[in-house]
Design a protein around this motif. Structure first.
Motif, PDB file in Angstrom:
ATOM      1  N   PHE A  45       0.679  -1.198   0.104  1.00 45.34           N
ATOM      2  CA  PHE A  45       0.087  -0.003  -0.156  1.00 45.34           C
ATOM      3  C   PHE A  45       0.971   1.254   0.096  1.00 45.34           C
ATOM      4  O   PHE A  45       0.285   2.192  -0.780  1.00 45.34           O
ATOM      5  N   PHE A  51      -1.825   2.465  -5.325  1.00 49.97           N
ATOM      6  CA  PHE A  51      -2.384   2.451  -4.119  1.00 49.97           C
ATOM      7  C   PHE A  51      -2.384   3.853  -3.279  1.00 49.97           C
ATOM      8  O   PHE A  51      -2.676   3.949  -2.154  1.00 49.97           O
ATOM      9  N   GLY A  56      -6.587   3.015  -0.963  1.00 50.84           N
ATOM     10  CA  GLY A  56      -5.334   2.586  -0.516  1.00 50.84           C
ATOM     11  C   GLY A  56      -5.038   3.117   0.964  1.00 50.84           C
ATOM     12  O   GLY A  56      -4.545   2.363   1.754  1.00 50.84           O
ATOM     13  N   LYS A  59      -7.305   1.232   3.427  1.00 51.81           N
ATOM     14  CA  LYS A  59      -6.599  -0.267   3.551  1.00 51.81           C
ATOM     15  C   LYS A  59      -5.574  -0.277   4.564  1.00 51.81           C
ATOM     16  O   LYS A  59      -5.004  -1.113   5.191  1.00 51.81           O
ATOM     17  N   THR A  60      -4.574   0.869   4.239  1.00 50.26           N
ATOM     18  CA  THR A  60      -3.345   1.066   5.275  1.00 50.26           C
ATOM     19  C   THR A  60      -3.890   1.072   6.620  1.00 50.26           C
ATOM     20  O   THR A  60      -3.057   0.642   7.478  1.00 50.26           O
ATOM     21  N   TYR A 304      -7.446  -9.901   0.099  1.00 47.91           N
ATOM     22  CA  TYR A 304      -6.721  -8.915  -1.116  1.00 47.91           C
ATOM     23  C   TYR A 304      -6.133  -9.903  -2.230  1.00 47.91           C
ATOM     24  O   TYR A 304      -6.024  -9.611  -3.293  1.00 47.91           O
ATOM     25  N   ASP A 308      -8.329  -9.197  -5.216  1.00 49.24           N
ATOM     26  CA  ASP A 308      -7.720  -7.928  -5.698  1.00 49.24           C
ATOM     27  C   ASP A 308      -6.621  -8.080  -6.660  1.00 49.24           C
ATOM     28  O   ASP A 308      -5.652  -8.416  -6.220  1.00 49.24           O
ATOM     29  N   LYS A 310      -5.148  -5.702  -8.302  1.00 48.53           N
ATOM     30  CA  LYS A 310      -4.322  -4.712  -8.191  1.00 48.53           C
ATOM     31  C   LYS A 310      -3.227  -5.080  -7.005  1.00 48.53           C
ATOM     32  O   LYS A 310      -2.165  -4.666  -7.134  1.00 48.53           O
ATOM     33  N   PHE A 311      -3.684  -5.793  -5.846  1.00 44.32           N
ATOM     34  CA  PHE A 311      -3.027  -6.152  -4.891  1.00 44.32           C
ATOM     35  C   PHE A 311      -1.804  -7.122  -5.502  1.00 44.32           C
ATOM     36  O   PHE A 311      -0.544  -7.013  -5.110  1.00 44.32           O
TER      37      PHE A 311
END
Length: 359
Positions: A45, A51, A56, A59-60, A304, A308, A310-311
């Protein structure tokens, strides 16, 4: 006669010691799973450019709350239980200091509140991105997101410390049942105001969970309608004014799974708190309730990784050679082959996925 009695005590105590050792082993496993998983999430992140968004940042914040549980709350429980196995419960209770519990108890409650508040904010963010995609860049800004994150942490710690300051018959103690620092009633006959204070925790969490489910249902209704229209008309809706992207849909579904996972893990602890206020002890049930909720801290990174894209791409970018190189090496390597992507497939996929859309 003495030998027979000592042998009998050993035979009775051996299963209890084995059970305690298994519980401590589970705690140690949770420490590594929660800490390592969420530290990797934080690296993704914080270091990956895709992110650097409101989602992002949220999520952090969620990962930081989980890391606090893994690094501070669970190790204290391990310390207490190891002392219990080595010296016995009576010795450890006589030497117990209440200061650590006055830190670990509110910290655990606050991290739980931060988790549910962050999941609620993630649901709101994804709902705006799906329902009003043209307004998301105006409504959802990084500055507002940071303010909301700070407010959620402050509110969570205030709620977590309310019983300490306003509950006359409520104290913090290390519970041998739940094997955590909990708020407990100091008298058997509990006044009604103290009931209301203890019930504030599940009431707050269930209110946010109910709102989160309502928001997710509205979001999924829009996604379902979008899918029906796309199938019927067989046109690319990306070219219309809606501009509802596939990444927004996937992220909304991921947040829905996070909400469901947290709700399932939270229900046992809510039932225990209500039963405790009504006078039930439920010793064994309290252990499972608290540690099911604690284990939820290591499931976010799994969700994630599975859901996800992206992750997953962020993990690939984080551990690829392109990211591990120094800035001077990257600056000299990029002009030599500006259009070559064979040496870094992750970067090529990222450029293709996150290329800015033209209005």
């Amino acid at each position: 006669m003495l030998a027979n009695s000592s042998a009998l005590n050993c035979s009775i105590g051996a299963p209890e010691v084995l059970e305690d050792v298994l519980k401590v082993s589970l705690m140690v496993l949770l420490i590594f799973a929660i800490t390592m998983g969420n530290m990797v999430s934080l690296l993704v992140f914080l270091r990956c450019r895709q992110f650097k968004t409101s989602q992002g940042y949220l999520k952090t914040s969620l990962a930081v709350a989980d890391v606090a549980v893994g690094l501070l709350v669970i190790p204290y429980s391990v310390y207490k239980e190891v002392n219990h196995i080595a010296y016995g419960r009576e010795v450890t209770n006589s030497q117990e200091s209440l200061v650590p519990c006055f830190i670990m108890g509110p910290l655990y409650a606050a991290c739980t509140f931060v988790s549910i508040t962050t999941i609620f904010l993630l649901s709101v963010e994804r709902s705006i991105a799906v329902i009003k995609p043209l307004h998301k860049r105006v409504v959802i800004t990084k500055k507002r997101t940071i303010y909301l994150i700070v407010a959620s942490w402050v509110l969570s710690f205030l709620l977590a410390t309310i019983p300490m300051f306003f509950g006359e018959e409520i104290s913090l103690q290390y519970s041998p049942c739940s094997q955590m620092c909990n708020y407990v009633f100091t008298t058997k006959k509990v006044p009604e105001p103290n009931w209301n204070i203890m019930l504030l925790f599940p009431a707050f969490d269930f209110s946010l969970l109910g709102g989160t489910f309502a928001i997710n249902l509205a979001t999924f209704a829009v996604i379902r309608q979008y899918s029906k229209v796309r199938k019927q008309l067989e046109v690319d809706l990306q070219s219309t004014c809606s501009r509802l992207s596939f990444s927004d849909i996937t992220a909304a579904k991921t947040i829905g799974i996070l909400t469901f996972a947290f709700s399932v893990s939270f229900i046992p602890i809510a039932v225990f708190v209500v039963g405790n206020v009504m006078g039930y002890e439920w010793c064994k049930f309290s252990f499972y309730a608290f540690w099911i909720l604690t284990s939820n801290s290591c499931w976010n990174v799994v969700i994630y990784s599975v859901r996800d894209a992206k992750f997953r791409q962020g993990l690939c970018e984080l551990f690829s050679r392109q990211v591990l190189k120094s800035p001077s090496q990257r600056s000299t390597a990029v002009p030599a082959k500006p259009e070559s992507t064979s040496s870094s497939p992750c970067v090529a996929v990222l450029k293709e996925m996150f290329r800015p859309e033209t209005p």
